[in-house]
Scaffold this motif. Structure first.
Motif, short mmCIF file in Angstrom:
data_model
loop_
_atom_site.label_atom_id
_atom_site.label_comp_id
_atom_site.label_asym_id
_atom_site.label_seq_id
_atom_site.Cartn_x
_atom_site.Cartn_y
_atom_site.Cartn_z
N VAL B 7 0.88 -1.17 0.00
CA VAL B 7 0.00 0.00 0.00
C VAL B 7 0.92 1.22 0.00
O VAL B 7 1.57 1.51 1.00
CB VAL B 7 -0.94 -0.01 1.21
N ILE B 23 -5.79 3.57 4.06
CA ILE B 23 -5.69 2.37 3.23
C ILE B 23 -6.75 2.45 2.14
O ILE B 23 -7.91 2.73 2.44
CB ILE B 23 -5.88 1.10 4.11
N VAL B 32 -5.31 -7.23 5.51
CA VAL B 32 -4.49 -6.02 5.57
C VAL B 32 -3.45 -6.20 6.66
O VAL B 32 -3.81 -6.50 7.81
CB VAL B 32 -5.37 -4.79 5.87
N VAL B 188 2.23 -0.86 5.19
CA VAL B 188 1.02 -1.66 5.04
C VAL B 188 1.10 -2.47 3.76
O VAL B 188 1.54 -1.96 2.72
CB VAL B 188 -0.26 -0.77 5.01
#
Lengths: 328, 328
Positions: B7, B23, B32, B188
C-alpha cells in the motif's frame, strides 16, 4: 507485488526421482520453494518406523531440551527442531523420513536442473519456543540471498539501523507455505516478484541463518542447564575476558543463601588462562556454611558456562579452586 | 495464487491518525497487514529516548534472558522479544516507540474502519533464539484465523496428523514483510487470496499464538535458570507428582562430582505437599564431601523448579531437608 503460485500435479516422489524435472515453466527471478519431504523421498532418506528413536539419535548432535516424549534437538546441520526433523507424516505407513543429508546441496542440485535465473529454497516445518503453531523455514537454499543486512544503514529518520537483518529465506518459506498448506499436498510453490534476491551463483545456502552456539542465549534447555558446564582437563592460552568472569560471579552472588547468611567469598586470582577463582567460607567452616558454599560454587560454574567459559573445580584444600579458561 | 501488494503513499503517521482511512480500496477476502510502528504512532505510544530503560521495564513482566545490553523480555501481552518491543528505529530522533497497548484491539479498530469482509493483522519484528535474522510475526489480529488446526485429521497416506498446527497469522506477517521490506518504509501490505482465513467476527486475535508458560520448555534463559527456583515460605495442599520429583533427582544425580566420588544421597520421605527430600553425605562428612553435596543440592533445586515445583532448603541439621511442593 509478489505472487505465490502453487505447482500443481506433482506426483508422489520416490527414490531417485529428479525433482527439477517435475517443476514446469519458470520465469527469470522466480524462487522455487520445495518442501523437504519430497527431497528426502527423492534422496531415499526413508527409515522403518520402529527405528525412529535410533534415527532421531543418529540425526541429533545435541539435545537442547526434553520434556516427556518431546525432544528438541540440534541436528547435524545446526537446526534446532523437534525430533531432529524425523517425521512420520505424509510418508508410507510404517516408514519415517529424515531430513536431507545436506539440504543446501539438495537445493543446488534442483537449481542446476532448472532453466533460467532462478533461486531454490528447501523448507521444513519448525516449532517456536514461545509461540504456538508451526511455521515453515528454509533448511536449504541455492541462488537466493538468505539474509538482507541493513546494518550500518540508517532509517528514514536518520537513526542508525543497528540490527535489522531480515531472514528473507525464512519469510519466503513461510509465504510459500500459505499456498502449499491452503491446497494440501502441494509440495512446491513459486514465489515471483523477488528477483532482486536471486543471485548468479549458488551462494552460501542457509548457513548464515544458523546462529552459532556462542550467540545462543537459549543454548541449554532449562533441564539441561546444570550440566552445561564443561569440566576440562587442559586449557588453551586463549585469554579469559575478565568482564565475563565478573558477570558470572555477580550473577551467582545474587542467589539466595540456604543458611540465610552469605558466608562465602570468591577471590579472583590471575589474569591468564586458566584464570583462578578461589572460593572460601567467611568465618568458621561449619557444615552448613560448607554446604552453602558448595551450592554457590555450582551457581558460579553454571554462570561461567553461560559466558562460554570452561571450568575445572578441584579440591586441593577445603574449598579448592575454580580454574576458568577455554578448554583445549 | 496469493498476491502480496504494497500500500503505497501512506504519509508519516502521528497521534490520533485514523489508519483505516489511509488504506485504499480493498476486495472482499483481503487481509491487511499493518506494521505495529504506525499503530504505535497513531496511538501516541511514544516516549523520550532517555526513558528507554524505564520503558522496557514498564513493558516487561519477566526477563527471559539477558546478555550484555540485550534483554529478552516477556511483554505484558505475553510476547517474548528483545527489549520488550521498545524500538528506536523509524521514529523521530530522540524518541522511542512502545508496542500498542492492546494490539488485538488496535486490529479490531482498524478493521472496523475498513469496508468489506477483510481481516487485519498488526505485525512486529522478532528475533529467534537459534536462527539469525528477524522475521515479522503477528502481534494483533482481527477477522483472521490465527492458527489452522489439522490435529485429529490424517495425511494423504492415512497417518494421523498429530501436531500440525500452522501459525497462519505469523506466516502472513512474514509474507507481507517481503513486500514492505523490499520497498522500504511501506508500513502496510495487502495479502490477497486467503479469503478462507477471513472470518465474520473479529475472532480471538493473536491469543492462540501465545504459548502458555507451562508449555514453555525454554522458560528461563540460561543465565537466569539458577535463580528459577522459588524459595517459598508456605505450601498449599496440592499434591506433588512423585514422578516429577523422581525425574528431578535423576537429572541432578547425573551431574559430575567435583571430588571424583559421588558421596551423597537423597532420601525421599513423604508423599504429601510438602514432600520431603533429605540430602546426606555418604561416609565421613569431610569438608570436600559437604561442598560436593551443597553443589548437588543446588542441582536438585533447579531441576525441581524445571518441573514446576517450589522448594525450600532449610538447615535443621548438617545437610537439612528440602521441602517440595506448590507455593502458597
Amino acid at each position: 507485488m509478489i505472487e505465490i503460485l502453487p505447482v500443481l500435479g506433482i506426483p508422489e516422489v520416490g527414490p531417485g526421482d529428479d525433482i527439477a524435472s517435475l517443476i514446469g515453466d519458470l520465469e527469470d527471478g522466480d524462487i522455487v520453494v520445495v518442501t523437504s519431504k519430497i527431497v528426502s523421498k527423492a534422496e531415499g532418506r526413508v527409515r522403518q518406523a520402529p527405528d525412529r528413536t535410533a534415527a532421531i539419535m543418529e540425526e541429533t548432535v545435541r539435545v537442547v531440551a526434553r520434556r516427556g516424549d518431546t525432544v528438541i534437538s540440534q541436528t547435524r546441520h545446526g537446526f534446532v527442531m523437534a525430533a531432529a526433523g524425523v517425521d512420520a507424516s505424509n510418508t508410507a505407513p510404517g516408514t519415517i523420513l529424515l531430513l536431507p543429508e545436506d539440504p543446501d546441496a539438495s537445493a543446488r542440485r534442483i537449481r542446476k536442473g532448472l532453466r533460467g535465473r532462478v533461486g531454490v529454497i528447501v523448507t521444513d516445518t519448525f516449532g517456536r519456543p514461545w509461540r504456538h503453531g508451526l511455521t515453515d523455514v528454509a533448511i536449504g537454499a541455492a541462488g537466493v540471498l538468505p539474509l538482507e543486512d541493513f546494518r550500518g544503514g540508517t532509517d528514514t529518520h536518520g537513526n542508525p539501523l543497528s540490527a535489522t537483518v531480515t531472514a528473507l529465506a525464512d519469510e519466503i518459506a513461510s509465504a510459500a507455505e500459505l499456498v502449499k498448506g491452503k491446497l494440501g499436498n502441494v509440495p512446491v510453490a513459486i514465489v515471483r516478484g523477488l528477483s532482486h534476491l536471486v543471485t548468479d551463483d549458488d551462494g552460501p545456502g542457509v548457513r548464515p541463518l544458523v546462529r552459532p552456539a556462542d550467540e545462543d542465549m537459549f543454548r541449554y534447555g532449562s533441564r539441561d542447564v546444570v550440566f552445561a558446564r564443561r569440566t576440562v582437563t587442559s586449557f588453551t592460552d586463549r585469554p579469559v575476558d575478565p568482564e565475563a568472569v565478573r558477570r558470572a560471579l555477580m550473577a551467582a552472588d545474587a542467589a539466595a543463601s540456604p543458611t540465610g547468611e552469605k558466608a562465602w567469598r570468591f577471590t579472583v586470582d590471575g589474569d591468564a588462562s586458566p584464570y583462578r577463582i578461589v572460593p572460601s567460607v567467611v568465618g568458621e567452616p561449619t557444615p552448613a556454611r560448607l554446604l552453602a558454599l558448595g551450592a554457590a560454587v555450582q551457581n558460579v560454574l553454571v554462570q561461567l558456562a553461560m559466558e562460554g567459559l570452561d571450568s575445572r573445580w578441584t579440591m586441593d584444600d577445603a574449598a579448592g579452586v575454580i580454574e576458568v579458561g577455554h578448554g583445549g
